[in-house]
Design an enzyme around this catalytic site. Structure first.
Site, PDB file in Angstrom:
ATOM      1  N   ILE A  95       0.894  -1.180   0.083  1.00 22.98           N
ATOM      2  CA  ILE A  95       0.095  -0.057   0.101  1.00 22.98           C
ATOM      3  C   ILE A  95       0.806   1.119   0.032  1.00 22.98           C
ATOM      4  O   ILE A  95       1.995   1.265   0.592  1.00 22.98           O
ATOM      5  CB  ILE A  95      -0.913   0.201   1.094  1.00 22.98           C
ATOM      6  CG1 ILE A  95      -1.842   1.228   1.049  1.00 22.98           C
ATOM      7  CG2 ILE A  95      -0.215   0.056   2.679  1.00 22.98           C
ATOM      8  CD1 ILE A  95      -3.103   1.153   2.009  1.00 22.98           C
ATOM      9  N   ILE A  97       0.257   5.592   0.287  1.00 22.58           N
ATOM     10  CA  ILE A  97      -0.588   6.835   0.562  1.00 22.58           C
ATOM     11  C   ILE A  97       0.394   7.691  -0.099  1.00 22.58           C
ATOM     12  O   ILE A  97       1.518   8.017   0.428  1.00 22.58           O
ATOM     13  CB  ILE A  97      -1.177   7.272   1.854  1.00 22.58           C
ATOM     14  CG1 ILE A  97      -1.830   5.980   2.351  1.00 22.58           C
ATOM     15  CG2 ILE A  97      -1.768   8.442   1.902  1.00 22.58           C
ATOM     16  CD1 ILE A  97      -3.243   5.852   1.748  1.00 22.58           C
ATOM     17  N   GLY A 104      -1.842   9.217   8.553  1.00 23.00           N
ATOM     18  CA  GLY A 104      -2.129   9.383  10.088  1.00 23.00           C
ATOM     19  C   GLY A 104      -3.544   9.565  10.379  1.00 23.00           C
ATOM     20  O   GLY A 104      -3.952   9.905  11.470  1.00 23.00           O
ATOM     21  N   GLY A 106      -6.026   7.273   9.208  1.00 21.17           N
ATOM     22  CA  GLY A 106      -6.868   6.067   9.145  1.00 21.17           C
ATOM     23  C   GLY A 106      -7.371   5.727   7.712  1.00 21.17           C
ATOM     24  O   GLY A 106      -8.033   4.478   7.677  1.00 21.17           O
ATOM     25  N   ASN A 135       9.340   2.270  10.039  1.00 17.33           N
ATOM     26  CA  ASN A 135       8.071   2.953   9.591  1.00 17.33           C
ATOM     27  C   ASN A 135       7.017   2.653  10.563  1.00 17.33           C
ATOM     28  O   ASN A 135       6.100   1.809  10.283  1.00 17.33           O
ATOM     29  CB  ASN A 135       7.779   2.468   8.064  1.00 17.33           C
ATOM     30  CG  ASN A 135       6.546   3.271   7.543  1.00 17.33           C
ATOM     31  OD1 ASN A 135       5.836   3.891   8.213  1.00 17.33           O
ATOM     32  ND2 ASN A 135       6.120   2.937   6.277  1.00 17.33           N
ATOM     33  N   ALA A 138       3.191   2.944   9.791  1.00 14.99           N
ATOM     34  CA  ALA A 138       2.495   1.780   8.880  1.00 14.99           C
ATOM     35  C   ALA A 138       2.370   0.515   9.720  1.00 14.99           C
ATOM     36  O   ALA A 138       1.401  -0.031   9.529  1.00 14.99           O
ATOM     37  CB  ALA A 138       3.640   1.524   7.615  1.00 14.99           C
ATOM     38  N   TYR A 142      -0.809  -1.703  10.184  1.00 18.24           N
ATOM     39  CA  TYR A 142      -0.998  -2.823   9.704  1.00 18.24           C
ATOM     40  C   TYR A 142      -1.514  -3.801  11.104  1.00 18.24           C
ATOM     41  O   TYR A 142      -2.343  -4.764  10.895  1.00 18.24           O
ATOM     42  CB  TYR A 142       0.439  -3.778   9.405  1.00 18.24           C
ATOM     43  CG  TYR A 142       0.892  -2.808   8.186  1.00 18.24           C
ATOM     44  CD1 TYR A 142       0.003  -2.578   6.928  1.00 18.24           C
ATOM     45  CD2 TYR A 142       2.181  -2.690   7.927  1.00 18.24           C
ATOM     46  CE1 TYR A 142       0.687  -2.006   6.023  1.00 18.24           C
ATOM     47  CE2 TYR A 142       2.828  -2.039   6.983  1.00 18.24           C
ATOM     48  CZ  TYR A 142       1.934  -1.750   6.032  1.00 18.24           C
ATOM     49  OH  TYR A 142       2.218  -1.044   4.717  1.00 18.24           O
TER      50      TYR A 142
END
Length: 179
Positions: A95, A97, A104, A106, A135, A138, A142
């Site tokens: 993934i 973004i 941060g 959601g 990270n 992340a 997860y």
């Protein structure tokens, strides 16, 4: 032949196939230090981000067998499955973004949950991923989605002139509903 992926929708976003308009949005987003480094890259503030780069980024999503654009009113990133093994009923998740305004908040968690719901509904049993140990945002995302740490590859990524560990995480179909 690419499968006919369904469009997936949640309260705030849609997972869909890419469109030509996504190139303009991706171009406008450019590159950001935190995001490039989260991908395991080295950020060069002097390197231009061109239309060709934006087109290549969107084309990459188009060419993937199981990949969606994350749309929160417009393109903000993508989520995909790769290394799919139908015999062992497993795949890997990736993934990204690309819009720092959506970090941060959601959106990654929401996109992953949609994608996992779809993947497990197709009969997959296990989804794994790898993430840089640095990270932490992340990794927290997860974990919210049910992934657990399964191992660590020491000094597996060379980022900004230094070695970083990769964390290996996974989630099983029976665990996903519990997260």
């Amino acid at each position: 032949m690419k499968p006919n992926l369904p469009q997936l929708q949640s309260a705030r976003l849609i997972l869909r196939r890419p469109t030509r308009e996504d190139v303009d949005v991706r171009l406008a987003l450019g590159r950001h230090k935190e995001i490039v480094e989260a991908y395991g890259g080295t950020f060069d503030p002097d390197a231009p981000f061109t239309r060709e780069h934006a087109e290549a980024a969107i084309r990459y999503i188009e060419e993937q067998e199981y990949a969606w654009v994350i749309d929160a009113g417009r393109f903000i990133g993508h989520v995909r499955f790769h290394s799919i093994d139908r015999q062992d009923k497993r795949a890997a998740l990736a993934i990204g973004i690309d819009d720092p305004a959506f970090l941060g908040r959601g959106y990654g968690t929401e996109a992953i949950r949609l994608a996992l719901t779809h993947a497990f509904s197709t009969g997959l049993h296990r989804i794994s991923l790898r993430v840089l140990a640095s990270n932490t945002r992340a990794i927290a995302c997860y974990r919210k989605c049910g992934f657990v740490e399964e191992g660590r590859e020491r000094e597996a990524a060379f980022v900004n002139g230094g070695w970083e560990d990769d964390i290996i995480m996974g989630v099983l179909d029976r665990e996903f509903g519990q997260s």
